[in-house]
Enzyme design. Structure first.
Site, PDB file in Angstrom:
ATOM      1  CG  HIS A 105      -0.294  -0.172   2.521  1.00 45.27           C
ATOM      2  ND1 HIS A 105       0.078  -1.421   2.994  1.00 45.27           N
ATOM      3  CD2 HIS A 105       0.085   0.715   3.469  1.00 45.27           C
ATOM      4  CE1 HIS A 105       0.646  -1.290   4.185  1.00 45.27           C
ATOM      5  NE2 HIS A 105       0.673   0.007   4.489  1.00 45.27           N
ATOM      6  CG  HIS A 107       0.933   5.241   4.066  1.00 51.30           C
ATOM      7  ND1 HIS A 107       0.076   5.143   5.138  1.00 51.30           N
ATOM      8  CD2 HIS A 107       1.704   4.131   4.107  1.00 51.30           C
ATOM      9  CE1 HIS A 107       0.321   4.025   5.804  1.00 51.30           C
ATOM     10  NE2 HIS A 107       1.310   3.382   5.202  1.00 51.30           N
TER      11      HIS A 107
HETATM   12  P1  AMP Z   1       1.747   0.309   7.398  1.00 52.37           P
HETATM   13  O1  AMP Z   1       2.397   0.609   8.725  1.00 52.37           O
HETATM   14  O2  AMP Z   1       2.375   1.044   6.254  1.00 52.37           O
HETATM   15  O3  AMP Z   1       1.618  -1.186   7.150  1.00 52.37           O
HETATM   16  O4  AMP Z   1       0.312   0.956   7.505  1.00 52.37           O
HETATM   17  C1  AMP Z   1      -0.870   0.248   7.667  1.00 52.37           C
HETATM   18  C2  AMP Z   1      -1.953   1.300   7.701  1.00 52.37           C
HETATM   19  O5  AMP Z   1      -3.210   0.643   7.513  1.00 52.37           O
HETATM   20  C3  AMP Z   1      -2.051   2.076   9.009  1.00 52.37           C
HETATM   21  O6  AMP Z   1      -1.887   3.467   8.745  1.00 52.37           O
HETATM   22  C4  AMP Z   1      -3.449   1.747   9.537  1.00 52.37           C
HETATM   23  O7  AMP Z   1      -4.073   2.845  10.165  1.00 52.37           O
HETATM   24  C5  AMP Z   1      -4.183   1.313   8.273  1.00 52.37           C
HETATM   25  N1  AMP Z   1      -5.274   0.379   8.468  1.00 52.37           N
HETATM   26  C6  AMP Z   1      -5.252  -0.785   9.154  1.00 52.37           C
HETATM   27  N2  AMP Z   1      -6.434  -1.391   9.103  1.00 52.37           N
HETATM   28  C7  AMP Z   1      -7.243  -0.600   8.359  1.00 52.37           C
HETATM   29  C8  AMP Z   1      -8.604  -0.689   7.943  1.00 52.37           C
HETATM   30  N3  AMP Z   1      -9.376  -1.717   8.284  1.00 52.37           N
HETATM   31  N4  AMP Z   1      -9.099   0.313   7.178  1.00 52.37           N
HETATM   32  C9  AMP Z   1      -8.327   1.357   6.846  1.00 52.37           C
HETATM   33  N5  AMP Z   1      -7.034   1.491   7.196  1.00 52.37           N
HETATM   34  C10 AMP Z   1      -6.501   0.531   7.956  1.00 52.37           C
END
Ligand code: AMP
Ligand code: ZN
Length: 144
Positions: A105, A107
């Protein structure tokens, strides 16, 4: 519809398959963008491939290009929608880099002047030799 490359334990695959809700901002046949549930700033969006790949190492090149095009489109959209003063595009790959969800993903994070976020600290190279050595190692790795 279950996508070809699907991991049933993955929270983002569940979002793609409508098993858990998400607030979507963009969708096409291969890419989805939705609001991060715990935004760094309001409007913080995640851009993901609909097929499950863990991180940047394994996303096929063409799909990566599509993700980046969506990230650009979303960045411009967020900039206009929330009148952002700036936008960060960030991707965490592997736990050492802060990856918590192992479905690739990107950001897209709106920024405001003086929003209190601190940029990461910088280091220095010991000398020119070290700088050149590291660049050479990277060039070698790229030519494999
Ligand atoms: P990372 O640390 O780059 O793996 O970021 C994962 C991101 O996913 C975090 O910013 C979380 O807030 C976000 N996240 C986790 N679960 C969900 C969800 N169900 N819907 C939307 N965002 C999510
Ligand atoms: Zn997944």
């Amino acid at each position: 519809m279950t996508h070809a490359n699907h991991d049933e334990t993955c929270i983002f695959c569940k979002i793609i398959n409508l098993e858990i809700p998400a607030v979507k901002v963009y969708e096409d046949d291969s890419v989805l963008a939705f609001l991060d549930i715990r935004p760094v700033n309001k409007g913080h969006t995640l851009v993901i491939p609909k097929d499950h790949f863990e991180n940047i190492y394994s996303v096929p090149a063409e799909l990566w290009c599509r993700m980046m095009l969506v990230a650009q489109k979303v960045a411009i959209g967020i900039k206009n929608a929330v009148s952002a003063d700036g936008i960060n595009i960030i991707m965490n790959n592997e736990s050492a880099a802060g990856q918590l969800v192992f479905h690739a993903h990107i950001h897209v994070i709106p920024r405001e002047n003086e929003d209190g976020l601190v940029h990461w600290p910088h280091k220095s190279y010991i000398d020119e030799e070290e700088t050149k050595n590291i660049a050479e190692k990277i060039r070698d790795a790229l030519s494999l």
